[in-house]
Design an enzyme around this catalytic site. Structure first.
Site, PDB file in Angstrom:
ATOM      1  N   SER A  60       0.818  -1.215   0.000  1.00 38.51           N
ATOM      2  CA  SER A  60       0.000   0.000   0.000  1.00 38.51           C
ATOM      3  C   SER A  60       0.852   1.266   0.000  1.00 38.51           C
ATOM      4  CB  SER A  60      -0.909   0.019   1.233  1.00 38.51           C
ATOM      5  OG  SER A  60      -1.805  -1.063   1.214  1.00 38.51           O
TER       6      SER A  60
HETATM    7  N1  SAH Z   1      -1.495  -4.649   4.092  1.00 35.15           N
HETATM    8  C1  SAH Z   1      -0.701  -4.665   2.877  1.00 35.15           C
HETATM    9  C2  SAH Z   1      -1.539  -4.410   1.648  1.00 35.15           C
HETATM   10  C3  SAH Z   1      -1.886  -5.673   1.017  1.00 35.15           C
HETATM   11  S1  SAH Z   1      -2.793  -5.568  -0.492  1.00 35.15           S
HETATM   12  C4  SAH Z   1       0.438  -3.676   2.976  1.00 35.15           C
HETATM   13  O1  SAH Z   1       0.835  -3.334   4.067  1.00 35.15           O
HETATM   14  O2  SAH Z   1       0.983  -3.262   1.955  1.00 35.15           O
HETATM   15  C5  SAH Z   1      -4.207  -6.531  -0.029  1.00 35.15           C
HETATM   16  C6  SAH Z   1      -3.953  -7.973   0.261  1.00 35.15           C
HETATM   17  O3  SAH Z   1      -5.224  -8.541   0.601  1.00 35.15           O
HETATM   18  C7  SAH Z   1      -3.432  -8.797  -0.908  1.00 35.15           C
HETATM   19  O4  SAH Z   1      -2.232  -9.411  -0.541  1.00 35.15           O
HETATM   20  C8  SAH Z   1      -4.537  -9.824  -1.147  1.00 35.15           C
HETATM   21  O5  SAH Z   1      -4.044 -11.098  -1.520  1.00 35.15           O
HETATM   22  C9  SAH Z   1      -5.212  -9.876   0.214  1.00 35.15           C
HETATM   23  N2  SAH Z   1      -6.584 -10.404   0.205  1.00 35.15           N
HETATM   24  C10 SAH Z   1      -7.533 -10.253  -0.745  1.00 35.15           C
HETATM   25  N3  SAH Z   1      -8.664 -10.872  -0.383  1.00 35.15           N
HETATM   26  C11 SAH Z   1      -8.436 -11.448   0.836  1.00 35.15           C
HETATM   27  C12 SAH Z   1      -9.224 -12.235   1.726  1.00 35.15           C
HETATM   28  N4  SAH Z   1     -10.482 -12.565   1.426  1.00 35.15           N
HETATM   29  N5  SAH Z   1      -8.681 -12.637   2.893  1.00 35.15           N
HETATM   30  C13 SAH Z   1      -7.385 -12.290   3.207  1.00 35.15           C
HETATM   31  N6  SAH Z   1      -6.584 -11.564   2.397  1.00 35.15           N
HETATM   32  C14 SAH Z   1      -7.106 -11.135   1.226  1.00 35.15           C
END
Ligand code: SAH
Length: 227
Positions: free
Chosen positions: A76
């Site tokens: 992010s």
């Molecule tokens: N928190 C992260 C951002 C991750 S992007 C950071 O610090 O940069 C969002 C993430 O959510 C992705 O890795 C994706 O695989 C995950 N995701 C999507 N749907 C999900 C679900 N139903 N349960 C858990 N994770 C999920």
């Protein structure tokens, strides 16, 4: 070209902090937080973002923008990580649930703020890599599991705060159930690819809840069918 020049190949922790402070100021009227807590800013300065991005992205790691981390996912934007951390008002030893570990950057920031973090990631290789990375970097109070986070993580509930870092078409009820009274859920709500709105849902002692819209945001989708 101009953009590239503005982002610069020589972004540092300091330039990232300045960019976050600027974004906070510019969005302050919407978020109610034009200036983030010193603890949040200090944490953003000290958690090593380069350790959370792939080899090919290291040179850009201190830029205030999302970057690809593989598996079609992203790390992010630092300002968004800071904003969500700020809005959670993390108290020492707060138990926080994160849905969407990704590379584990937000997880690390919350740990550095003093939280005990339970984080769920649906892409198994990402979950495994994040767990390893967080352990190696010394974030011992982070626990990551692979799975669908829309059901939360009931074994460790209730939580002092819940943060969803992927966009949901609607708010999964299990997450609200797993909030402590007085605690908040932060979640981007809206259609994938379109602009979503970051919502804050506060649960009260009488069981009622209040939803406030914080800001338009753009997250990758929360996957797994109907949401
Ligand atoms: N928190 C992260 C951002 C991750 S992007 C950071 O610090 O940069 C969002 C993430 O959510 C992705 O890795 C994706 O695989 C995950 N995701 C999507 N749907 C999900 C679900 N139903 N349960 C858990 N994770 C999920």
């Amino acid at each position: 070209m101009m953009l590239r020049h503005l982002f610069g190949a020589n972004a540092t922790a300091e330039t990232m902090i300045d960019a976050i402070a600027r974004d906070a100021q510019e969005t302050g009227a919407l978020t109610g937080r034009p200036v983030f807590a010193e603890a949040v800013m200090e944490t953003m300065r000290t958690v090593p973002r380069p350790a959370f991005v792939p080899e090919g992205e290291k040179a850009s790691a201190w830029e205030n923008r999302p970057l690809p981390i593989g598996h079609g996912q992203t790390i992010s934007q630092p300002y968004i990580v800071a904003l969500m951390s700020e809005l959670l008002d993390v108290e020492p030893d707060a138990r926080i649930l994160e849905v969407g570990t990704g590379c584990g950057y937000q997880t690390a920031v919350l740990c550095a703020l003093g939280a005990v973090v339970y984080s769920v990631e649906v892409v198994e290789p990402l979950a495994m890599a994040a767990a390893l990375r967080l352990a190696e970097l010394g974030y011992a109070r982070a626990t990551v599991r692979a799975g669908d986070g829309r059901g939360g993580w009931p074994e460790h509930a209730p939580y002092d705060g819940i943060i969803v870092t992927a966009a949901a078409p609607s708010v999964p009820p299990a997450l609200v159930d797993q909030l402590k009274p007085g605690a908040s859920l932060l979640i981007p709500v809206g259609r994938a690819a379109a602009t979503q709105s970051l919502q804050r849902i506060r649960k009260y002692h009488d069981g009622s809840r209040e939803t406030t819209t914080v800001l338009p945001v753009a997250f990758v989708p929360l996957t797994g069918g109907r949401g």
